[in-house]
Enzyme design. Structure first.
Site, short mmCIF file in Angstrom:
data_model
loop_
_atom_site.label_atom_id
_atom_site.label_comp_id
_atom_site.label_asym_id
_atom_site.label_seq_id
_atom_site.Cartn_x
_atom_site.Cartn_y
_atom_site.Cartn_z
CG LEU A 63 -1.87 -0.86 1.17
CD1 LEU A 63 -2.83 -0.83 2.58
CD2 LEU A 63 -2.87 -0.67 -0.04
NE ARG A 64 4.77 -0.08 -3.68
CZ ARG A 64 5.98 -0.74 -3.54
NH1 ARG A 64 6.42 -1.17 -2.29
NH2 ARG A 64 5.68 -0.95 -4.58
CG ASN A 94 7.93 -3.78 0.27
OD1 ASN A 94 6.67 -3.19 1.22
ND2 ASN A 94 8.35 -3.41 -0.59
CG ASP A 152 7.51 -9.41 0.50
OD1 ASP A 152 7.64 -10.39 -1.18
OD2 ASP A 152 6.48 -8.29 -1.31
CG HIS A 205 6.23 -13.19 -4.43
ND1 HIS A 205 7.03 -13.75 -4.25
CD2 HIS A 205 6.17 -12.14 -4.05
CE1 HIS A 205 7.82 -13.66 -3.06
NE2 HIS A 205 7.62 -12.14 -3.12
CG ASP A 279 3.97 -9.35 -5.11
OD1 ASP A 279 4.12 -7.84 -3.89
OD2 ASP A 279 5.40 -9.43 -5.42
CG HIS A 283 7.00 0.37 -8.47
ND1 HIS A 283 6.96 0.83 -7.66
CD2 HIS A 283 7.42 -0.69 -8.44
CE1 HIS A 283 8.24 -0.34 -7.02
NE2 HIS A 283 7.74 -1.70 -7.52
O1 DOR Z 1 7.61 -7.29 -7.33
C1 DOR Z 1 8.39 -7.05 -6.33
N1 DOR Z 1 7.37 -5.18 -6.25
N2 DOR Z 1 8.35 -7.91 -5.78
C2 DOR Z 1 8.78 -7.59 -4.01
O2 DOR Z 1 9.17 -8.96 -4.24
C3 DOR Z 1 8.50 -6.39 -3.38
C4 DOR Z 1 7.93 -5.62 -5.17
C5 DOR Z 1 7.71 -4.16 -4.56
O3 DOR Z 1 7.52 -3.57 -3.46
O4 DOR Z 1 7.59 -3.05 -5.19
ZN ZN Z 2 8.12 -10.48 -2.63
ZN ZN Z 3 5.58 -8.96 -2.61
#
Ligand code: DOR
Ligand code: ZN
Ligand code: ZN
Length: 398
Positions: A63-64, A94, A152, A205, A279, A283
């Site tokens: 969700l950033r 993350n 993750d 995944h 997942d 971006h």
């Molecule tokens: O493709 C991915 N994007 N894999 C991940 O494990 C992290 C994720 C992300 O946070 O952008």
């Molecule tokens: Zn991942």
């Molecule tokens: Zn992920």
């Protein structure tokens, strides 16, 4: 105020139901599921020709928020979830700051209650700052409401530290969601380490035939190992990336071979892979359109998952099996009293038209980011309506 959902095909894997039924809701709860059609209701939702299923659960979403609000926010990400039929999402740690403290868990919970369209369950990080050096305050985060732990985006490289996390997770009854890189090697290592500790390990995944084999063997031996697959890994292969250079086909783990994809679909069918999780990895354009090598990993998935699952898997999985991958199975992995339509349950319900066709259009997405490889793809299956605790949200983006 009573709401009646009538004329639908109720598919409720937890209760083994796949039949025409009517569902009556009051005060955010399911108060009856029956063949009778004439309950007195204040509001009627006609679900003719549709599946009426438990609210979908996505156990793997980015969700950033906090910290990367140009990619997504709790508000936009949960609107995307609702549009995609999800009533519960687990958000990965993350973020910036990383979800490694009770304070950040509290921030997410409070923001989700205030601004979220769906239920948000934070995943706490295994290591502080995702640095792989010391454990996060996992016990305090558990008290604050995390549903699992994960680093993750990264693998916890230090096996001793990972074992310490597994032991603590076992004590606190938290699943450990593992991002395995390199996939087969770390999947094998993590299964072995989890076996030594008795902890519940979940492999995120899964994308390779070899990892499927490792997970299947561990399950056969009675180990509590579970796994998820993303819609992109069961839909696409490396051959689908135009010239190998489209950044919207770049993610970790990457797209694999047709043989890997076939192994994954077989693993969905035989139950080795119990869950479908998106997942969802938003971006910004500026992080994708910088040349393939420099492009960020990840694609969005919340608003395309149901249509891709129906389009790709309807010939392989029964409707009950397919719906279970989005509902009762992730609920079971996470130990949640969600993902079923029992009388008395929270009225989280998704209505899906399995026959509706559409062309995926990223301009219609609720997500703040548009990084999808599926723009322009013709699909079958559409989320018509998402009901969260009895409240109807109809955000038709397809
Ligand atoms: O493709 C991915 N994007 N894999 C991940 O494990 C992290 C994720 C992300 O946070 O952008
Ligand atoms: Zn991942
Ligand atoms: Zn992920």
């Amino acid at each position: 105020m009573k709401t009646l959902i009538k004329n639908g095909r109720v598919i409720d894997p937890a209760n083994g139901i796949d039949a025409p039924m009517n569902i009556l809701i009051e005060n955010g709860k399911i108060i009856s599921v029956s063949e009778a059609g004439n309950e007195d209701a204040d509001k009627i939702i006609d679900a003719s020709d549709c599946w009426v299923v438990p609210g979908l659960i996505d156990m793997h979403v980015h969700l950033r928020d906090p910290g990367q609000l140009h990619k997504e926010t709790i508000k936009t990400g949960t609107r995307a979830a609702a549009a995609g039929g999800f009533t519960t999402v687990c958000c990965m740690p993350n973020t910036s700051p990383v979800i490694d403290s009770a304070e950040t868990v509290k921030y997410i919970n409070e923001t989700a209650v205030r601004e979220g369209a769906v239920r948000v369950l934070p995943v706490g990080s295994i290591t502080r700052g995702l640095a792989g050096e010391s454990l996060s305050e996992i016990q305090k985060m558990k008290q604050a409401g995390i549903c699992a732990i994960s680093d993750d985006g990264k693998t916890v490289e230090n096996p001793a530290l990972f074992v310490a996390a597994l032991k603590l997770a076992k004590e606190l009854n938290l699943p450990v969601l593992s991002h395995c890189e390199p996939e087969d090697e770390i999947t094998e290592r993590d299964i072995k380490l989890a076996k030594e500790t008795g902890a519940k390990l979940h492999i995120c995944h899964v994308s390779t035939a070899k990892s499927v084999e490792l997970i299947r063997a561990a399950q056969k031996a009675g180990q509590p190992v579970t796994a998820e697959v993303t819609p992109h890994h069961f839909t696409l292969t490396q051959n689908d990336n135009p010239n190998g250079k489209d950044p919207n086909f770049k993610m970790a783990p990457p797209l694999r071979t047709p043989a890997d994809r076939a192994a994954i679909i077989a693993a969905l069918k035989d139950g080795t892979i119990a869950a479908i999780a998106t997942d969802h990895a938003p971006h910004h354009e500026n992080e994708k359109n910088v040349g393939y090598e420099n492009a960020a990993n990840g694609i969005i998935g919340l608003e395309t998952a149901v249509a891709l699952a129906i389009s790709e898997l309807a010939g392989v999985l029964t409707p009950l099996e397919l719906v279970a991958k989005f509902t009762s199975n992730p609920a079971k992995i996470l130990g949640l009293d969600l993902g079923h339509l029992s009388v008395g349950a929270t009225a989280d319900i998704t209505i899906i038209d399995p026959a509706a066709t559409s062309i995926i259009d990223k301009a219609k997405f609720e997500s703040l980011s548009k990084n999808t490889p599926f723009h322009g793809r013709e699909v079958t299956g559409r989320v018509v309506c998402t009901i969260i605790e009895g409240e109807t949200i109809c955000l038709q983006t397809a």
